[in-house]
Every structure is written in C-alpha cells, then in structure tokens.
Design a protein around this motif. Structure first.
Motif, PDB file in Angstrom:
ATOM      1  N   THR A  82       0.836  -1.197   0.000  1.00 27.92           N
ATOM      2  CA  THR A  82       0.000   0.000   0.000  1.00 27.92           C
ATOM      3  C   THR A  82       0.871   1.248   0.000  1.00 27.92           C
ATOM      4  O   THR A  82       1.893   1.308   0.687  1.00 27.92           O
ATOM      5  N   GLU A  83       0.464   2.232  -0.778  1.00 30.61           N
ATOM      6  CA  GLU A  83       1.104   3.548  -0.805  1.00 30.61           C
ATOM      7  C   GLU A  83       0.032   4.592  -0.514  1.00 30.61           C
ATOM      8  O   GLU A  83      -1.168   4.315  -0.634  1.00 30.61           O
ATOM      9  N   ALA A  84       0.451   5.789  -0.170  1.00 29.83           N
ATOM     10  CA  ALA A  84      -0.503   6.858   0.157  1.00 29.83           C
ATOM     11  C   ALA A  84      -1.501   7.089  -0.969  1.00 29.83           C
ATOM     12  O   ALA A  84      -2.684   7.366  -0.712  1.00 29.83           O
ATOM     13  N   ILE A  85      -1.083   6.942  -2.206  1.00 32.04           N
ATOM     14  CA  ILE A  85      -1.970   7.175  -3.348  1.00 32.04           C
ATOM     15  C   ILE A  85      -3.137   6.189  -3.386  1.00 32.04           C
ATOM     16  O   ILE A  85      -4.178   6.452  -3.977  1.00 32.04           O
ATOM     17  N   HIS A  86      -2.995   5.041  -2.718  1.00 34.55           N
ATOM     18  CA  HIS A  86      -4.046   4.028  -2.701  1.00 34.55           C
ATOM     19  C   HIS A  86      -5.120   4.293  -1.647  1.00 34.55           C
ATOM     20  O   HIS A  86      -6.157   3.625  -1.645  1.00 34.55           O
ATOM     21  N   LEU A 141      -6.362   7.823   6.169  1.00 35.49           N
ATOM     22  CA  LEU A 141      -5.027   8.218   5.729  1.00 35.49           C
ATOM     23  C   LEU A 141      -4.048   8.196   6.894  1.00 35.49           C
ATOM     24  O   LEU A 141      -2.939   7.678   6.775  1.00 35.49           O
ATOM     25  N   ASN A 167      -6.091  -0.047 -12.327  1.00 39.50           N
ATOM     26  CA  ASN A 167      -5.742   1.123 -11.511  1.00 39.50           C
ATOM     27  C   ASN A 167      -6.757   1.448 -10.412  1.00 39.50           C
ATOM     28  O   ASN A 167      -6.797   2.570  -9.910  1.00 39.50           O
ATOM     29  N   GLU A 168      -7.569   0.478 -10.040  1.00 39.44           N
ATOM     30  CA  GLU A 168      -8.558   0.662  -8.986  1.00 39.44           C
ATOM     31  C   GLU A 168      -8.262  -0.315  -7.852  1.00 39.44           C
ATOM     32  O   GLU A 168      -8.001  -1.494  -8.085  1.00 39.44           O
TER      33      GLU A 168
END
Length: 145
Positions: free
Chosen positions: A7-11, A34, A54-55
C-alpha cells in the motif's frame, strides 16, 4: 488481471472506499483512514492492496498485537472481484511479510456464521475458536525461526 502491491498513500482513497463498503465504517472520514495507513506504513507493518485497472479492489494488513510476536489481520475483496485468487494473493503477501518481521501468531475476527470466510482462512492454516457472541476468532500460529 490483478496485481498485489504494498500500500502507498496514493491508494488510500480506493482502500477507504473498499473498506467502507465491506466493514461498514461509514462514519470514518478519509483523513482518519489516511492517518492510520501512513502510521502503519511508517512502522513497516504488512499492508497490501489489490489493483485491477488502476482501482483498489481489496486489501490485507497485519498490525502488531499485544506482544511483538503476534499480529491482528484485516482484509477484504470487493464483491465483484471475488473468486479470482485476489484474496489468497493478499493473504499470502501479508503473511510472508509478517513472518519476515517475526510475527508467529496472526489473528482476526470473522462473523460466527461466515462459513465461507472460515473455509477460506482454514486453507492457510487458520483455526477458529468457539464463537463468542457474533464473532469467531481465527488464529494462525507458526513455529518461531
């Protein structure tokens, strides 16, 4: 086709939507999700998402429990994406990272009447305790290295 990745912040927005739909956390604001995700990431806790086109369609994370050798797992896959191996891939990725961090015991709670979840988790070696009310605790204990 799907991909499993840390997981990254963008997710976080997609993770928040999937989690909200599955865990019924309607009252939890996005900023709180977040904060939790970023805290888990900075601490190096196992946290993975499944991506299709991308989802975010699923997640699995394990955070330390009461002692350093154990953790509490949560996760899920959006209804329209089940039966494709996504949940299995998420669990395998999270458990592998948890084991590399020395976590030998992983637990999670499932609804006591969720036979499908019980069978799914049993495939990975999880065993359930007697239901306490509406929930059943599933545990996986591995030998310490």
């Amino acid at each position: 086709m799907y991909r499993i990745q840390p997981t990254e912040a963008i997710h976080v927005p997609g993770y928040h939507l999937v989690r909200k739909a599955l865990v019924h956390t309607a009252g939890e604001p996005l900023y709180r999700t977040l904060e939790v995700v970023l805290s888990n990431l900075s601490a190096g806790h196992p946290q993975f998402v499944a991506i299709v086109a991308n989802e975010v369609v699923g997640w699995c994370n394990i955070v330390p429990g009461d002692d350093a050798s154990g953790g509490q797992m949560t996760g899920g896959v959006a209804a329209g994406f089940r039966g494709r191996g996504i949940g299995s891939a998420l669990v395998v990725a999270a458990l592998a990272q948890a084991e590399s961090k020395g976590m030998v015991k992983v637990q999670l709670e499932i609804p006591a009447d969720d036979v499908q979840a019980y069978r799914f988790l049993a495939r990975f070696g999880f065993a359930g305790t007697s239901p306490a009310g509406d929930e059943c605790t599933m545990s996986l204990v591995r030998p310490a290295n």
